[in-house]
Design a protein around this motif. Structure first.
Motif, short mmCIF file in Angstrom:
data_model
loop_
_atom_site.label_atom_id
_atom_site.label_comp_id
_atom_site.label_asym_id
_atom_site.label_seq_id
_atom_site.Cartn_x
_atom_site.Cartn_y
_atom_site.Cartn_z
N ALA A 240 44.94 60.88 48.54
CA ALA A 240 45.96 61.21 49.68
C ALA A 240 47.04 59.72 49.97
CB ALA A 240 45.45 60.95 50.57
N LEU A 241 46.63 58.71 49.94
CA LEU A 241 47.21 57.52 49.93
C LEU A 241 48.36 56.86 48.82
CD1 LEU A 241 44.98 54.97 52.09
CD2 LEU A 241 46.82 56.37 53.49
N THR A 242 48.39 57.59 47.65
CA THR A 242 48.97 57.64 47.02
C THR A 242 49.93 58.94 46.98
OG1 THR A 242 47.84 59.16 45.61
CG2 THR A 242 47.39 56.80 45.46
N LEU A 243 49.88 59.75 48.02
CA LEU A 243 51.10 60.70 48.09
C LEU A 243 51.38 60.62 49.55
CD1 LEU A 243 48.27 63.55 47.42
CD2 LEU A 243 49.65 61.81 45.65
N PRO A 244 52.69 61.36 49.09
CA PRO A 244 53.34 61.01 50.36
C PRO A 244 53.59 61.87 51.69
CG PRO A 244 55.18 62.16 48.85
CD PRO A 244 53.91 61.92 47.81
N VAL A 314 52.60 75.93 51.99
CA VAL A 314 51.98 75.37 50.39
C VAL A 314 53.03 74.91 50.12
CG1 VAL A 314 51.39 77.12 48.47
CG2 VAL A 314 50.34 77.31 50.99
N GLU A 315 54.61 75.49 50.00
CA GLU A 315 55.20 74.21 48.80
C GLU A 315 55.18 73.30 49.40
OE1 GLU A 315 56.18 76.26 45.99
OE2 GLU A 315 57.66 74.84 45.65
N LYS A 316 55.20 73.00 50.30
CA LYS A 316 55.10 71.22 51.24
C LYS A 316 54.10 70.23 50.47
CE LYS A 316 55.92 69.80 55.49
NZ LYS A 316 55.52 70.36 56.98
N ILE A 317 53.15 71.16 50.37
CA ILE A 317 51.30 70.34 49.70
C ILE A 317 52.05 70.34 48.47
CG2 ILE A 317 49.05 70.70 49.82
CD1 ILE A 317 49.13 72.30 52.15
N PHE A 318 52.43 71.77 47.75
CA PHE A 318 52.23 71.40 46.19
C PHE A 318 53.16 69.79 46.62
CE2 PHE A 318 55.26 72.69 42.70
CZ PHE A 318 54.06 72.79 41.70
N THR A 319 54.85 70.44 46.37
CA THR A 319 55.50 68.91 45.98
C THR A 319 54.82 67.72 46.57
OG1 THR A 319 56.71 69.41 48.55
CG2 THR A 319 57.55 70.16 46.27
N THR A 320 53.60 67.70 48.01
CA THR A 320 53.14 66.08 47.50
C THR A 320 52.54 65.89 46.77
OG1 THR A 320 53.04 66.90 49.83
CG2 THR A 320 51.54 65.23 49.31
N ILE A 321 51.36 66.99 46.24
CA ILE A 321 50.77 66.42 45.30
C ILE A 321 51.46 66.33 43.69
CG2 ILE A 321 48.37 67.37 43.74
CD1 ILE A 321 48.11 69.88 45.69
N HIS A 322 52.51 66.62 43.81
CA HIS A 322 53.39 65.86 42.28
C HIS A 322 54.23 65.19 42.72
CE1 HIS A 322 51.37 69.18 39.60
NE2 HIS A 322 51.79 70.14 40.58
N LYS A 323 53.80 65.12 43.73
CA LYS A 323 55.42 63.45 44.29
C LYS A 323 56.47 63.37 44.05
CE LYS A 323 51.65 60.49 43.39
NZ LYS A 323 51.05 58.89 43.01
N ASN A 325 60.97 64.93 45.11
CA ASN A 325 60.54 64.66 46.52
C ASN A 325 61.82 65.21 46.39
OD1 ASN A 325 62.77 63.84 44.19
ND2 ASN A 325 62.25 61.65 44.24
N ASP A 326 61.84 66.72 46.03
CA ASP A 326 63.35 67.84 47.11
C ASP A 326 62.60 68.94 47.44
OD1 ASP A 326 61.48 68.43 45.02
OD2 ASP A 326 63.07 69.58 43.61
N THR A 327 61.62 68.51 48.92
CA THR A 327 60.96 69.48 49.42
C THR A 327 62.21 70.03 49.90
OG1 THR A 327 59.09 67.75 49.48
CG2 THR A 327 59.72 69.84 51.13
N ASP A 328 63.05 69.50 50.61
CA ASP A 328 64.08 70.29 51.31
C ASP A 328 64.43 71.27 50.70
OD1 ASP A 328 63.70 68.71 53.41
OD2 ASP A 328 65.34 67.59 53.92
N ARG A 329 64.88 70.68 49.16
CA ARG A 329 66.23 71.70 48.34
C ARG A 329 64.72 72.75 47.92
NH1 ARG A 329 65.73 73.50 43.22
NH2 ARG A 329 64.07 72.13 42.52
#
Ligand code: ATP
Ligand code: MG
Length: 405
Positions: A240-244, A314-323, A325-329
């Motif tokens: 978890a600590l390696t992820l945003p 879910v999309e936020k968690i998905f972007t977190t897992i894949h690191k 950096n375009d969550t907002d978009r």
């Protein structure tokens, strides 16, 4: 002198009434701390030299919310305020809350029993700060430090270990060196603390903007070992600590933990934290959509089934897992896709089960559910218009297999 903010001003008459009756009264605790930090304040707590019975004599409308600890809820001009008698605490039994509460008349003694220096500042009705333990200095240096000897304070009440790191998460402060050392030494005492109290702090920890720092300290001090499940695991926290994870809220962080932990029995793992069953259900649903999302792109049907809020999480968690950096978009895109859906809930469908039965002249049965689902799918995929006549045409053109009872 400090200029009071609106919430304090609304509570001021309560302080003034206590003073007029010959007692001392101050704002204390989290509200004073957050006010000095320019953070939004919520509940305003008042501490007074008046005993609970004396408080009840002064105010005509009160509720005994925690009279044994000296706390009375005062209802005043449509608002309610927690008023607590100055107290000292002793006879801490089994590293938990004190066995004995003694009502006292000294503010300083009351401040002394509080957990951290940033939480031990009082503010008078005139805007004077009473700060015998240098709480303001700690606020300026952004430090979490116990009032007095950290080893003793954590032994008195081991919940303070959790409170220390949840304040790290909420405020982004560092833990003062001695306090940090004792977090490590006293971590095992958390075994004695009721899980509900730990969870209440954990929920705040996960919700904090600096959850990353707080989890890092939990790992470093071994506090995590005394959690019941999920973040109980070293590898789970390390990953978890390696992820945003800063971008995730509390519920999303539980889902992430379930995922990273490769939980085999989600309900059991979440129940160990005694989370409310509604929250456990939500986390479980989100987790299943996450597993699906990790293998697929959103479709009209999946977006519709998840609903907008869950899909975004879910999309936020998905972007977190894949690191990524375009969550907002991605969330903006999801919103547009969601708005474009032909329907957003069942009730928007221009047909219901009764109509199906009438049109086909059939007895209602399980076939209705199946057919509604099929129609729903077709509408979402734009294979059928959400229009009663169109739906009826389609329904009547269907060859429906006869049902076996
Ligand atoms: P929040 O903003 O989350 O309410 P808070 O600091 O107000 O944070 P509370 O749990 O509402 O936290 O407690 C109010 C105050 O009571 C604290 O600021 C602190 O002074 C004191 N306090 C609370 N819990 C403890 C504890 N376990 N040991 C010592 N003092 C405590
Ligand atoms: Mg509070």
């Amino acid at each position: 002198m400090i200029k009071l903010n609106q919430l304090f001003i609304e509570a001021l008459p309560v302080i003034r009434k206590l003073e007029a009756a010959g007692y001392e009264a101050y704002f204390v605790g989290g509200a004073v701390r957050d006010f000095l930090l320019n953070r939004e304040i919520h509940d305003v707590d008042i501490a007074t030299s008046a005993t609970p019975l004396e408080i009840k004599e002064i105010f005509s409308s009160t509720v005994d919310v925690g009279i044994e600890h000296g706390t009375i809820l005062v209802l005043y001009k449509g608002q309610s305020f927690e008023v607590t008698t100055f107290r000292s605490e002793s006879n801490y039994v089994d590293y938990r809350r004190p066995g004995t509460v003694t009502f006292i008349r000294s503010l300083e003694e009351d401040l002394k029993r509080r957990d951290f220096t940033i939480n031990a500042i009082a503010l008078s009705g005139d805007g004077q700060l009473i700060d015998p333990f240098k709480g303001q200095e700690a606020l300026e240096s952004k430090l979490i430090q116990t009032v007095g000897n950290p080893a003793d304070r954590f032994e008195e009440d081991a919940l303070r270990l959790m409170r220390a790191i949840r304040f790290v998460s909420q405020l982004g402060f560092k833990v003062e060196d001695n306090t940090m050392q004792e977090l490590f030494h006293k971590a095992p005492l958390l075994q004695h603390i009721a899980i509900e109290r730990i969870t209440a702090e954990m929920v705040k920890l996960l919700s904090g903007a600096y959850n990353h720092q707080a989890l890092a300290i939990a790992l470093k001090t071994n506090i995590y070992k005394y959690w019941p499940s999920l973040y109980h695991n070293q590898a789970t926290i390390q990953t978890a600590l390696t992820l945003p994870i800063q971008q995730l809220n509390e519920v999303e962080l539980w889902v992430l933990a379930v995922y990273l932990h490769k939980s085999k029995d989600i309900k059991n793992d979440l129940s160990k934290w005694k989370l409310p069953s509604k929250k456990i259900k939500l986390i479980t649903t989100m987790y299943h959509f996450l597993l699906w999302r990790l293998e697929n792109d959103w479709t009209s049907y999946s977006l519709y089934s998840a609903g907008f809020k869950i899909a975004c999480s879910v999309e936020k968690i998905f972007t977190t897992i894949h690191k990524l950096n375009d969550t907002d978009r991605r969330l903006k895109k999801l919103k547009l896709e969601y708005e474009k859906l032909k329907i957003h809930e069942r009730s928007e469908m221009q047909v219901n089960g009764t109509e199906l039965a009438q049109w086909l002249n059939r007895e209602p049965g399980p076939w209705i559910k199946n057919m509604l689902e099929e129609i729903e799918q077709m509408i979402l995929d734009s294979r059928l218009q959400n229009e009663k006549m169109e739906i009826r045409k389609w329904v009547q053109s269907c060859q429906i297999p006869s049902e076996k009872n």
